[in-house]
Design a protein around this motif. Sequence first.
Motif, PDB file in Angstrom:
ATOM      1  N   ALA A  77       0.942  -1.286  -0.014  1.00  0.00           N
ATOM      2  CA  ALA A  77       0.018  -0.012  -0.131  1.00  0.00           C
ATOM      3  C   ALA A  77       0.982   1.317  -0.118  1.00  0.00           C
ATOM      4  CB  ALA A  77      -0.985   0.061   1.184  1.00  0.00           C
ATOM      5  N   GLY A  78       2.191   1.227  -0.116  1.00  0.00           N
ATOM      6  CA  GLY A  78       2.965   2.235  -0.200  1.00  0.00           C
ATOM      7  C   GLY A  78       3.632   2.573   1.106  1.00  0.00           C
ATOM      8  N   LEU A 119       6.840   2.772   6.729  1.00  0.00           N
ATOM      9  CA  LEU A 119       6.473   1.389   5.949  1.00  0.00           C
ATOM     10  C   LEU A 119       5.061   1.390   5.898  1.00  0.00           C
ATOM     11  CD1 LEU A 119       9.087  -1.426   6.774  1.00  0.00           C
ATOM     12  CD2 LEU A 119       8.670  -0.287   4.531  1.00  0.00           C
ATOM     13  N   ASN A 120       4.252   2.306   6.396  1.00  0.00           N
ATOM     14  CA  ASN A 120       2.797   2.208   6.129  1.00  0.00           C
ATOM     15  C   ASN A 120       2.372   3.470   5.764  1.00  0.00           C
ATOM     16  OD1 ASN A 120       2.793  -0.144   7.802  1.00  0.00           O
ATOM     17  ND2 ASN A 120       0.761   0.264   8.460  1.00  0.00           N
ATOM     18  N   ALA A 121       1.882   3.720   4.587  1.00  0.00           N
ATOM     19  CA  ALA A 121       1.369   4.839   3.903  1.00  0.00           C
ATOM     20  C   ALA A 121      -0.038   4.864   4.797  1.00  0.00           C
ATOM     21  CB  ALA A 121       1.202   4.793   2.639  1.00  0.00           C
ATOM     22  N   PHE A 122      -1.246   4.484   4.114  1.00  0.00           N
ATOM     23  CA  PHE A 122      -2.473   4.472   4.793  1.00  0.00           C
ATOM     24  C   PHE A 122      -2.679   2.983   5.127  1.00  0.00           C
ATOM     25  CE2 PHE A 122      -3.173   8.313   2.103  1.00  0.00           C
ATOM     26  CZ  PHE A 122      -3.693   9.368   3.257  1.00  0.00           C
ATOM     27  N   ASP A 123      -1.837   2.275   4.502  1.00  0.00           N
ATOM     28  CA  ASP A 123      -1.937   0.726   5.174  1.00  0.00           C
ATOM     29  C   ASP A 123      -0.647   0.025   4.740  1.00  0.00           C
ATOM     30  OD1 ASP A 123      -4.705  -0.195   5.381  1.00  0.00           O
ATOM     31  OD2 ASP A 123      -5.233   0.733   3.427  1.00  0.00           O
ATOM     32  N   SER A 133       5.865  -4.040   5.925  1.00  0.00           N
ATOM     33  CA  SER A 133       5.631  -3.972   7.233  1.00  0.00           C
ATOM     34  C   SER A 133       4.206  -5.172   7.564  1.00  0.00           C
ATOM     35  CB  SER A 133       4.638  -2.575   7.293  1.00  0.00           C
ATOM     36  OG  SER A 133       3.656  -2.351   8.310  1.00  0.00           O
ATOM     37  N   LEU A 134       4.189  -5.610   8.962  1.00  0.00           N
ATOM     38  CA  LEU A 134       3.153  -6.575   9.036  1.00  0.00           C
ATOM     39  C   LEU A 134       2.456  -5.571  10.442  1.00  0.00           C
ATOM     40  CD1 LEU A 134       5.583  -9.489   9.802  1.00  0.00           C
ATOM     41  CD2 LEU A 134       4.116  -8.714   7.674  1.00  0.00           C
ATOM     42  N   ALA A 169      -2.060   3.632   9.365  1.00  0.00           N
ATOM     43  CA  ALA A 169      -1.187   4.703   8.722  1.00  0.00           C
ATOM     44  C   ALA A 169       0.050   4.786   9.688  1.00  0.00           C
ATOM     45  CB  ALA A 169      -1.801   5.965   8.426  1.00  0.00           C
ATOM     46  N   CYS A 170       0.249   4.317  10.723  1.00  0.00           N
ATOM     47  CA  CYS A 170       1.216   4.238  11.528  1.00  0.00           C
ATOM     48  C   CYS A 170       2.164   3.045  11.670  1.00  0.00           C
ATOM     49  CB  CYS A 170       0.879   4.782  13.075  1.00  0.00           C
ATOM     50  SG  CYS A 170      -0.010   6.185  13.018  1.00  0.00           S
TER      51      CYS A 170
END
Length: 206
Positions: free
Chosen positions: A28-29, A49-53, A132-133, A145-146
């Motif tokens: 998710a970017g 490592l999280n954009a919105f997901d 990211s997990l 997003a965090c």
Amino acid sequence: VTAATNVLTNGSFETGNNPPTGWTVGGAGIDVVSSSGWSPSQGSYSIDLNAFDPGTISQTFATYSGGSYTVMFDLAGNPGQGGVVTLQVSAAAQTATHTFNTAGHTTTSMGWTPKTFNFTANSTSTTLTFTSLTSGASSCPIANACGPALDNIAVWYTNQAPVLTVVGTATYTEDAPPVVVAPGLTLTDAENDNIDSAKASIGGKL
């Protein structure tokens, strides 16, 4: 490539924005975060490592098949997470999982923690991937997003010693005429097919 050589490009995300130069972004970017957003581990930028997901970031580089490599990176987390963030690092079909607890950390006190990951290359080209997990948050303004914060990545190659192969044997008798101790010697090196010179010594009780 020699010992103590970093084979990775732009490991602190100082050039390029999204994606950073040399990196491929997936999932998710990601978010590239400047020092005005939070304090990086090195330089002026790091990533979430999280954009919105949850997202991924990867880079492919040349390797020696069978060579040993050490990945070093600094891990923290988006302080808005309010809990534990988790990422997976993988290369050459080998993986490891790392966690970081963001509790008590702020944008000016990120708590960057050095991490390592070792892998053995199985090809002349290897892709290093961080995934990211982390999803959900106790206090993040946007639910997913965090994520994990990542910075200061390096991949160090451990130089392999040349291998000496002995073909055939010979027996030497004291005071007898000289003989060829080893009829055939082959010296090979994973990093350099052409060896300019080498020295061999005979040890043991003579």
